[in-house]
Design a protein around this motif. Structure first.
Motif, PDB file in Angstrom:
ATOM      1  N   PHE A   1       5.305  19.750  -7.391  1.00  0.00           N
ATOM      2  CA  PHE A   1       5.458  19.298  -6.011  1.00  0.00           C
ATOM      3  C   PHE A   1       5.549  17.774  -5.966  1.00  0.00           C
ATOM      4  O   PHE A   1       4.618  17.093  -5.529  1.00  0.00           O
ATOM      5  CB  PHE A   1       4.287  19.789  -5.148  1.00  0.00           C
ATOM      6  N   ASN A   2       6.667  17.229  -6.453  1.00  0.00           N
ATOM      7  CA  ASN A   2       6.903  15.798  -6.304  1.00  0.00           C
ATOM      8  C   ASN A   2       7.063  15.466  -4.822  1.00  0.00           C
ATOM      9  O   ASN A   2       7.349  16.331  -3.991  1.00  0.00           O
ATOM     10  CB  ASN A   2       8.154  15.371  -7.067  1.00  0.00           C
ATOM     11  N   TYR A   3       6.909  14.196  -4.493  1.00  0.00           N
ATOM     12  CA  TYR A   3       7.058  13.760  -3.100  1.00  0.00           C
ATOM     13  C   TYR A   3       8.543  13.708  -2.757  1.00  0.00           C
ATOM     14  O   TYR A   3       9.338  13.096  -3.472  1.00  0.00           O
ATOM     15  CB  TYR A   3       6.397  12.404  -2.910  1.00  0.00           C
ATOM     16  N   THR A   4       8.901  14.335  -1.655  1.00  0.00           N
ATOM     17  CA  THR A   4      10.317  14.494  -1.316  1.00  0.00           C
ATOM     18  C   THR A   4      10.728  13.782  -0.025  1.00  0.00           C
ATOM     19  O   THR A   4      11.897  13.834   0.358  1.00  0.00           O
ATOM     20  CB  THR A   4      10.648  15.995  -1.190  1.00  0.00           C
ATOM     21  N   PHE A   5       9.793  13.132   0.638  1.00  0.00           N
ATOM     22  CA  PHE A   5      10.102  12.390   1.868  1.00  0.00           C
ATOM     23  C   PHE A   5       9.345  11.071   1.804  1.00  0.00           C
ATOM     24  O   PHE A   5       8.115  11.049   1.848  1.00  0.00           O
ATOM     25  CB  PHE A   5       9.694  13.221   3.086  1.00  0.00           C
ATOM     26  N   ILE A   6      10.091   9.977   1.685  1.00  0.00           N
ATOM     27  CA  ILE A   6       9.506   8.656   1.457  1.00  0.00           C
ATOM     28  C   ILE A   6       9.876   7.726   2.606  1.00  0.00           C
ATOM     29  O   ILE A   6      11.061   7.552   2.923  1.00  0.00           O
ATOM     30  CB  ILE A   6      10.010   8.038   0.134  1.00  0.00           C
ATOM     31  N   LEU A   7       8.864   7.134   3.229  1.00  0.00           N
ATOM     32  CA  LEU A   7       9.068   6.145   4.289  1.00  0.00           C
ATOM     33  C   LEU A   7       8.660   4.770   3.790  1.00  0.00           C
ATOM     34  O   LEU A   7       7.681   4.637   3.051  1.00  0.00           O
ATOM     35  CB  LEU A   7       8.206   6.484   5.509  1.00  0.00           C
ATOM     36  N   LYS A   8       9.392   3.737   4.219  1.00  0.00           N
ATOM     37  CA  LYS A   8       9.022   2.354   3.925  1.00  0.00           C
ATOM     38  C   LYS A   8       9.023   1.579   5.236  1.00  0.00           C
ATOM     39  O   LYS A   8       9.992   1.646   5.999  1.00  0.00           O
ATOM     40  CB  LYS A   8      10.005   1.734   2.924  1.00  0.00           C
ATOM     41  N   ASP A   9       7.920   0.848   5.501  1.00  0.00           N
ATOM     42  CA  ASP A   9       7.803   0.184   6.795  1.00  0.00           C
ATOM     43  C   ASP A   9       7.893  -1.335   6.677  1.00  0.00           C
ATOM     44  O   ASP A   9       8.078  -1.891   5.589  1.00  0.00           O
ATOM     45  CB  ASP A   9       6.520   0.621   7.515  1.00  0.00           C
ATOM     46  N   ASP A  10       7.752  -2.006   7.826  1.00  0.00           N
ATOM     47  CA  ASP A  10       7.904  -3.462   7.873  1.00  0.00           C
ATOM     48  C   ASP A  10       6.651  -4.203   7.424  1.00  0.00           C
ATOM     49  O   ASP A  10       6.607  -5.432   7.467  1.00  0.00           O
ATOM     50  CB  ASP A  10       8.307  -3.911   9.280  1.00  0.00           C
TER      51      ASP A  10
ATOM     52  N   GLU B   1       5.431  -3.581   4.345  1.00  0.00           N
ATOM     53  CA  GLU B   1       5.500  -3.366   2.893  1.00  0.00           C
ATOM     54  C   GLU B   1       4.718  -2.133   2.452  1.00  0.00           C
ATOM     55  O   GLU B   1       4.332  -2.012   1.285  1.00  0.00           O
ATOM     56  CB  GLU B   1       4.998  -4.603   2.122  1.00  0.00           C
ATOM     57  N   ASN B   2       4.472  -1.216   3.377  1.00  0.00           N
ATOM     58  CA  ASN B   2       3.820   0.044   3.029  1.00  0.00           C
ATOM     59  C   ASN B   2       4.854   1.097   2.669  1.00  0.00           C
ATOM     60  O   ASN B   2       5.993   1.059   3.144  1.00  0.00           O
ATOM     61  CB  ASN B   2       2.989   0.578   4.205  1.00  0.00           C
ATOM     62  N   GLN B   3       4.426   2.057   1.864  1.00  0.00           N
ATOM     63  CA  GLN B   3       5.208   3.254   1.607  1.00  0.00           C
ATOM     64  C   GLN B   3       4.336   4.464   1.939  1.00  0.00           C
ATOM     65  O   GLN B   3       3.141   4.475   1.647  1.00  0.00           O
ATOM     66  CB  GLN B   3       5.653   3.328   0.149  1.00  0.00           C
ATOM     67  N   ILE B   4       4.949   5.470   2.551  1.00  0.00           N
ATOM     68  CA  ILE B   4       4.237   6.696   2.879  1.00  0.00           C
ATOM     69  C   ILE B   4       5.010   7.844   2.254  1.00  0.00           C
ATOM     70  O   ILE B   4       6.199   8.018   2.527  1.00  0.00           O
ATOM     71  CB  ILE B   4       4.099   6.888   4.406  1.00  0.00           C
ATOM     72  N   TRP B   5       4.328   8.611   1.405  1.00  0.00           N
ATOM     73  CA  TRP B   5       4.969   9.674   0.637  1.00  0.00           C
ATOM     74  C   TRP B   5       4.503  11.032   1.153  1.00  0.00           C
ATOM     75  O   TRP B   5       3.303  11.319   1.208  1.00  0.00           O
ATOM     76  CB  TRP B   5       4.616   9.557  -0.846  1.00  0.00           C
ATOM     77  N   PHE B   6       5.480  11.872   1.500  1.00  0.00           N
ATOM     78  CA  PHE B   6       5.192  13.214   1.996  1.00  0.00           C
ATOM     79  C   PHE B   6       5.813  14.261   1.078  1.00  0.00           C
ATOM     80  O   PHE B   6       6.656  13.956   0.236  1.00  0.00           O
ATOM     81  CB  PHE B   6       5.762  13.400   3.407  1.00  0.00           C
ATOM     82  N   GLN B   7       5.432  15.519   1.329  1.00  0.00           N
ATOM     83  CA  GLN B   7       5.989  16.625   0.559  1.00  0.00           C
ATOM     84  C   GLN B   7       6.826  17.563   1.425  1.00  0.00           C
ATOM     85  O   GLN B   7       7.046  18.715   1.072  1.00  0.00           O
ATOM     86  CB  GLN B   7       4.866  17.384  -0.146  1.00  0.00           C
ATOM     87  N   THR B   8       7.295  17.052   2.573  1.00  0.00           N
ATOM     88  CA  THR B   8       8.276  17.807   3.348  1.00  0.00           C
ATOM     89  C   THR B   8       9.666  17.427   2.859  1.00  0.00           C
ATOM     90  O   THR B   8       9.837  16.462   2.119  1.00  0.00           O
ATOM     91  CB  THR B   8       8.133  17.512   4.847  1.00  0.00           C
ATOM     92  N   ASN B   9      10.683  18.168   3.280  1.00  0.00           N
ATOM     93  CA  ASN B   9      12.005  17.961   2.678  1.00  0.00           C
ATOM     94  C   ASN B   9      13.123  18.112   3.697  1.00  0.00           C
ATOM     95  O   ASN B   9      12.914  17.921   4.898  1.00  0.00           O
ATOM     96  CB  ASN B   9      12.182  18.915   1.492  1.00  0.00           C
ATOM     97  N   CYS B  10      14.322  18.468   3.240  1.00  0.00           N
ATOM     98  CA  CYS B  10      15.501  18.572   4.100  1.00  0.00           C
ATOM     99  C   CYS B  10      16.424  19.648   3.538  1.00  0.00           C
ATOM    100  O   CYS B  10      16.154  20.245   2.498  1.00  0.00           O
ATOM    101  CB  CYS B  10      16.233  17.230   4.176  1.00  0.00           C
TER     102      CYS B  10
ATOM    103  N   MET C   1       0.837  -1.186   0.000  1.00  0.00           N
ATOM    104  CA  MET C   1       0.000   0.000   0.000  1.00  0.00           C
ATOM    105  C   MET C   1       0.879   1.246   0.000  1.00  0.00           C
ATOM    106  O   MET C   1       1.906   1.292   0.674  1.00  0.00           O
ATOM    107  CB  MET C   1      -0.901   0.010   1.243  1.00  0.00           C
ATOM    108  N   ILE C   2       0.469   2.247  -0.767  1.00  0.00           N
ATOM    109  CA  ILE C   2       1.152   3.537  -0.776  1.00  0.00           C
ATOM    110  C   ILE C   2       0.190   4.592  -0.253  1.00  0.00           C
ATOM    111  O   ILE C   2      -0.892   4.803  -0.815  1.00  0.00           O
ATOM    112  CB  ILE C   2       1.642   3.919  -2.185  1.00  0.00           C
ATOM    113  N   LEU C   3       0.574   5.242   0.843  1.00  0.00           N
ATOM    114  CA  LEU C   3      -0.180   6.370   1.380  1.00  0.00           C
ATOM    115  C   LEU C   3       0.495   7.649   0.917  1.00  0.00           C
ATOM    116  O   LEU C   3       1.713   7.793   1.056  1.00  0.00           O
ATOM    117  CB  LEU C   3      -0.188   6.334   2.910  1.00  0.00           C
ATOM    118  N   LYS C   4      -0.280   8.583   0.383  1.00  0.00           N
ATOM    119  CA  LYS C   4       0.295   9.823  -0.124  1.00  0.00           C
ATOM    120  C   LYS C   4      -0.367  11.020   0.539  1.00  0.00           C
ATOM    121  O   LYS C   4      -1.596  11.103   0.607  1.00  0.00           O
ATOM    122  CB  LYS C   4       0.100   9.921  -1.640  1.00  0.00           C
ATOM    123  N   CYS C   5       0.463  11.934   1.028  1.00  0.00           N
ATOM    124  CA  CYS C   5      -0.040  13.208   1.527  1.00  0.00           C
ATOM    125  C   CYS C   5       0.046  14.208   0.383  1.00  0.00           C
ATOM    126  O   CYS C   5       1.144  14.596  -0.027  1.00  0.00           O
ATOM    127  CB  CYS C   5       0.771  13.693   2.725  1.00  0.00           C
TER     128      CYS C   5
END
Length: 239
Positions: free
Chosen positions: A49-58, A60-69, A1-5
């Motif tokens: 505004f591409n997604y710039t902060f990507i998390l992957k969890d245990d 098999e999910n991915q969570i995509w954010f638009q915050t950065n560094c 599953m991919i969750l996108k903000c």
């Protein structure tokens, strides 16, 4: 599953992770870009505004954010807060690096707190000092997932006041708990491995002033049931 903000406003990204915490497992890796154009995680709705902060969890999910560094601003601050919420509290130099990738991560979801009740005749209006509290006992908890701790803390805050220790704490910490090492720069307080205020491991918990006569055994049963209901483990230590 991919969750996108799908909102590039930093604060909304933080609210998004809090609102969807129960769908996020333990983060195993993440990737952060400073510039949207450098990210391969495309935003089909808005290419600016591409997604710039990507998390992957245990799970098999991915969570995509638009915050950065990469700078000292609201975007990197939101990125750091999301990491704090999800139990990743090391110094990843989010405000300094323009690209970050971390793998093989092990989040922690622990909460330790000393339980205090107001001395007879005292109320929150009368005092802000821990010396006016009756120290009852320590509670040490550990949860598997961030959302379990997040939900547990919400209940605690409904029956009392939970806060991390201040720089000159009056409270003696047990040996099982690491001594805090706070900074004095006025920013988020580094109490334990770069933790922010509000997400600290070691805390004081002041039960509402209606609780002064409640016996320790009853309180311990209450905390034990509450923690186990939320999937955590609990230990007690006398003051």
């Amino acid at each position: 599953m991919i969750l996108k903000c799908d909102d590039h406003v930093s604060d909304y990204n933080v609210k998004f992770v809090k609102r969807n915490a129960d769908q996020i497992g333990n983060v195993k890796e993440f990737e952060i870009f400073r510039h949207s154009e450098d990210s391969p995680y495309e935003n089909e709705g808005n290419s600016h505004f591409n997604y710039t902060f990507i998390l992957k969890d245990d799970k098999e999910n991915q969570i995509w954010f638009q915050t950065n560094c990469g700078y000292g601003g609201s975007g990197p601050l939101a990125t750091q807060e999301i990491l704090q919420i999800l139990g990743l509290k090391s110094d990843y130099q989010v405000d300094k690096k323009e690209y970050i990738k971390e793998t093989n991560l092990t989040p922690e979801h622990k909460l330790n707190f000393i339980v205090g009740t107001y001395r007879k005749g005292r109320t929150p209006i009368d005092t802000h000092s821990w010396s006016d509290m009756n120290e009852r006992f320590w509670v040490m908890t550990d949860f598997k997932y961030a959302y379990q701790l997040f939900d547990f803390k919400k209940i605690l805050k409904s029956i009392g006041y939970l806060d991390n220790f201040f720089i000159e704490t009056e409270i003696e910490l047990p040996e099982e708990i690491a001594k805090p090492n706070p900074t004095k720069d006025g920013g988020p307080r580094d109490l334990y491995r770069n933790e922010w205020r509000g997400y600290a491991t070691n805390n004081e918990f002041r039960l509402n002033h209606q609780f002064p006569e409640v016996e320790d055994n009853f309180l311990k049963i209450f905390f034990k049931n509450l923690v186990e209901k939320h999937g955590g483990t609990i230990q007690f230590k006398e003051v």
